[in-house]
Structure formats: C-alpha cells, structure tokens
Design an enzyme around this catalytic site. Structure first.
Site, mmCIF file in Angstrom:
data_model
loop_
_atom_site.group_PDB
_atom_site.id
_atom_site.type_symbol
_atom_site.label_atom_id
_atom_site.label_comp_id
_atom_site.label_asym_id
_atom_site.label_seq_id
_atom_site.Cartn_x
_atom_site.Cartn_y
_atom_site.Cartn_z
ATOM 1 N N SER A 64 32.900 84.071 48.503
ATOM 2 C CA SER A 64 31.995 83.550 47.832
ATOM 3 C C SER A 64 32.397 82.904 46.144
ATOM 4 O O SER A 64 30.895 81.895 45.730
ATOM 5 C CB SER A 64 30.883 84.842 46.664
ATOM 6 O OG SER A 64 29.699 85.467 47.587
ATOM 7 N N LYS A 67 31.402 78.955 47.075
ATOM 8 C CA LYS A 67 29.647 79.083 46.379
ATOM 9 C C LYS A 67 29.543 78.179 44.879
ATOM 10 O O LYS A 67 28.720 77.116 45.541
ATOM 11 C CB LYS A 67 28.682 80.105 46.729
ATOM 12 C CG LYS A 67 28.565 81.343 47.272
ATOM 13 C CD LYS A 67 28.181 82.397 46.737
ATOM 14 C CE LYS A 67 27.851 83.541 48.712
ATOM 15 N NZ LYS A 67 27.547 84.666 48.027
ATOM 16 N N TYR A 191 28.411 78.893 57.063
ATOM 17 C CA TYR A 191 28.372 80.023 55.492
ATOM 18 C C TYR A 191 29.555 81.114 56.088
ATOM 19 O O TYR A 191 29.975 81.102 55.056
ATOM 20 C CB TYR A 191 26.906 80.788 55.844
ATOM 21 C CG TYR A 191 26.756 81.394 54.553
ATOM 22 C CD1 TYR A 191 26.836 81.919 53.220
ATOM 23 C CD2 TYR A 191 26.612 82.877 54.835
ATOM 24 C CE1 TYR A 191 26.834 82.292 52.096
ATOM 25 C CE2 TYR A 191 27.644 84.210 53.650
ATOM 26 C CZ TYR A 191 27.102 83.888 52.525
ATOM 27 O OH TYR A 191 27.213 84.691 51.500
ATOM 28 N N TYR A 243 26.600 88.130 40.000
ATOM 29 C CA TYR A 243 25.290 89.164 40.524
ATOM 30 C C TYR A 243 24.697 89.987 39.223
ATOM 31 O O TYR A 243 24.573 89.203 38.112
ATOM 32 C CB TYR A 243 25.484 89.699 41.539
ATOM 33 C CG TYR A 243 26.584 89.131 42.700
ATOM 34 C CD1 TYR A 243 25.976 87.448 42.894
ATOM 35 C CD2 TYR A 243 27.414 89.270 43.199
ATOM 36 C CE1 TYR A 243 26.652 86.921 44.343
ATOM 37 C CE2 TYR A 243 28.784 88.370 43.852
ATOM 38 C CZ TYR A 243 27.962 87.511 44.387
ATOM 39 O OH TYR A 243 28.519 86.323 45.254
ATOM 40 N N VAL A 261 33.202 88.856 46.436
ATOM 41 C CA VAL A 261 33.169 90.299 47.090
ATOM 42 C C VAL A 261 34.515 90.524 48.214
ATOM 43 O O VAL A 261 35.343 91.092 47.654
ATOM 44 C CB VAL A 261 31.422 90.747 47.304
ATOM 45 C CG1 VAL A 261 32.466 92.781 47.964
ATOM 46 C CG2 VAL A 261 30.668 90.873 46.594
#
Ligand code: GLN
Length: 310
Positions: A64, A67, A191, A243, A261
């Site tokens: 992640s 991102k 992705y 998060y 993660v």
C-alpha cells in the site's frame, strides 16, 4: 542537534533485540513466508545525507505504500477533479472494509483504503492499456527514486490476483455504482501489480524525497509536483495513511506516513527535513508494521521531528 547516524544505528540495534514483533500478514500467500526478524531503516535528509541501518538494502513488497505514488500520478493527470472520485477523510475502518462504500455510493472515503486506491488506479488506467498504465507507474517510481533497477515482483502480483477476493468484491461493488470507468479485471490487474513493486528502505526513502522538499528532488532539483500539492499529499498521509490506526500513528510519531500491510514497510515524511523508510514485517492489530511504528516513534522523538512540536 543529535547525530542522525548514531540515532539510526541505536534504533536498529534496539529493534533487533525486541521480541514483540507483531504478526506477519498471511492473506497474500506469497508474502506469508517473509522473515519476521528482518528490520531495516533508511533516512535521507533534504541535504542528501543518508543514514541507514539493518536490512536497509533488502527489497520487500511495498504494497500500500505504492498508493502515495499512484495518488501523486492521478493528481498530475486530472488535478482536483480526482476528489470527485474519492474523498479525503479518514475512514476509521480497516484497509479492506466494504461497509462504508454502500453508504457513500461507491465513492471511497480516501485514496489509501483499498477501495480508494482502486479508484485512483482506475483514473491512471483511463485511456491506456493496463500494460502501459503499469509501465507509467513503474517509471514514475524509478524516476522519483532515481533508480531504474526497481521492479515488480510478478509472483506476489500473481499470488494476490489468485486470492484477492475481497479486493475483487470491492471493485465489482464500485463498478455497480458506475464508480469505475474501466473493466474491473483491468483496473485490478494494474492495482495488484503496483502493490507488488519491490523496493528496499533506501530506495523507498529516496522515492519520498520530493514530499519532504516542497515537491522537488533535493539532489537533482527536478520538480515532481508543486509545493502545495506535496503539502496536501502529506496531509492525506497524516490523516489516512495508517487506516484506522492513523490517529495512533499521529499521536505517537507525529509525521505523515503510509504503511503497507503485506510487506510491513512504512514511508514517513519529516517536511523540510527528511524522507524515512522503515521495514519490519510483523503487523499490529490494524495491519501496520508494529516495530516500524515503534522505530519511527523513537526516531521522531530523538531527532525532535514531530510536526506537532517537541
Ligand atoms: N495489495 C494489498 C491489498 O490490496 C495492499 C493492502 C495494504 O498493504 N494495506 O490488500
């Protein structure tokens, strides 16, 4: 001023001795066998100084953390119109939560939860074939890190493609609200592959330099984004980068940060001072690197880097 080299080495030594290492994520089968004992830390100052310790040159799956870079690219493509596709509020939900999406009619709460990152990927994909979009993301990563050797781990991407049922559900659900422009398979393919980019702490800290330095690479002087955009990306990292653990991260570390993660890495930015990457595969209950957070808390405290004051 504390000696950065010394602080980084001390923290790596302290982390090596700790027993509380968290749990390695197993939901991407290919990543379940990472060595929980690994620990790496790299800090790159805006003056170009590098302080690194532990396994800082071992590549891991950035997951992640990618991102942050897809958000940067998508903002470059469509500017503030991106905020019609995705919000910028903390979600208070786990990274792969589906519940908010129904209430918010397919517009994910922020670009860092999985649903939001899938929407961002969809923006980058529009007008291209998946292979081209992926090439663009990888080249951007190589550009900001100044390192053409960065690659995608195909085995990790394939592993997630085979087992990523939750992400497949999220994407299909968004598609049902017309919130994705491209075929679900195409968007998810890109992705999964950008999540599978493999980088070391040193490479990742290099890649984050523009966020610590008003949108510019401090070494080459190349502009990546305008200063205002760098500031805003940092703001979203601070509020949403961990998060439902984002509040705790801000409370303890006090820096914009983005966790991954599967791989257990974190990229953190000390604006005006340094770009920092840490890697320890064991996760806490929110799915963020446990010792990564502990190490960043120590670093920010000893260097006096929290954006909230000493
Ligand atoms: N590829 C992972 C997923 O989509 C990334 C999640 C993460 O690192 N938070 O589930």
């Amino acid at each position: 001023m504390p000696n950065l080299d010394l602080v980084v080495r001390e923290i790596a030594d302290e982390m090596r001795q700790r027993r509380d290492r968290g749990e390695v994520a197993t939901y991407i089968p290919e990543l379940a066998c990472i060595d929980a004992q690994a620990f790496g830390l790299a800090v790159i100052g805006v003056d170009g100084r590098v302080a690194a310790a532990g396994d800082s040159d071992t590549a891991f799956s950035i997951q992640s953390i990618s991102k942050v870079f897809t958000l940067t690219l998508a903002l470059g493509k469509i500017g503030d119109r991106l905020w019609r596709r995705v919000g910028r509020e903390p979600s208070g939900s786990p990274f792969n939560s589906i519940v908010q999406l129904e209430r918010e009619r397919g517009v994910p709460r922020n670009p860092f939860i999985n649903a939001g990152a899938i929407a961002v990927t969809d923006v980058i994909l529009s007008g291209h074939q998946p292979r081209e979009a992926l090439g663009e993301i990888l080249r951007f990563m190589q550009f900001v890190a100044d390192d053409p050797s960065i690659t995608i781990d195909e085995a990790v991407a394939a592993s997630e493609q085979r087992t990523g049922f939750r992400n497949i559900a999220l994407a299909n659900y968004m598609k049902s609200f017309d919130a994705l422009d491209n075929p679900v398979d195409f968007t998810l393919g890109v992705y999964f592959h950008h999540c599978a980019i493999s980088m070391s702490c040193r490479q990742l800290a290099m890649a984050g330099r523009f966020l610590a330095h008003l949108g510019r690479n401090p070494t080459t002087g190349h502009s990546v984004v305008q200063p205002e955009r760098a500031r805003r990306i940092n703001a979203v990292m601070l509020t949403c980068g961990h998060y439902d653990g984002s509040g705790e991260f801000a409370y303890r570390v006090g820096l914009p940060g983005k966790s991954g993660v599967g791989g257990g890495g974190i990229l953190a930015i000390s604006p005006g001072k340094a770009s920092i990457a840490v890697w320890s595969p064991g996760l806490d209950a929110n799915g963020n690197s446990h010792l990564g957070r502990v190490a960043l808390e120590a670093l920010s405290k000893r260097m006096g880097w929290s954006i909230f004051g000493a």
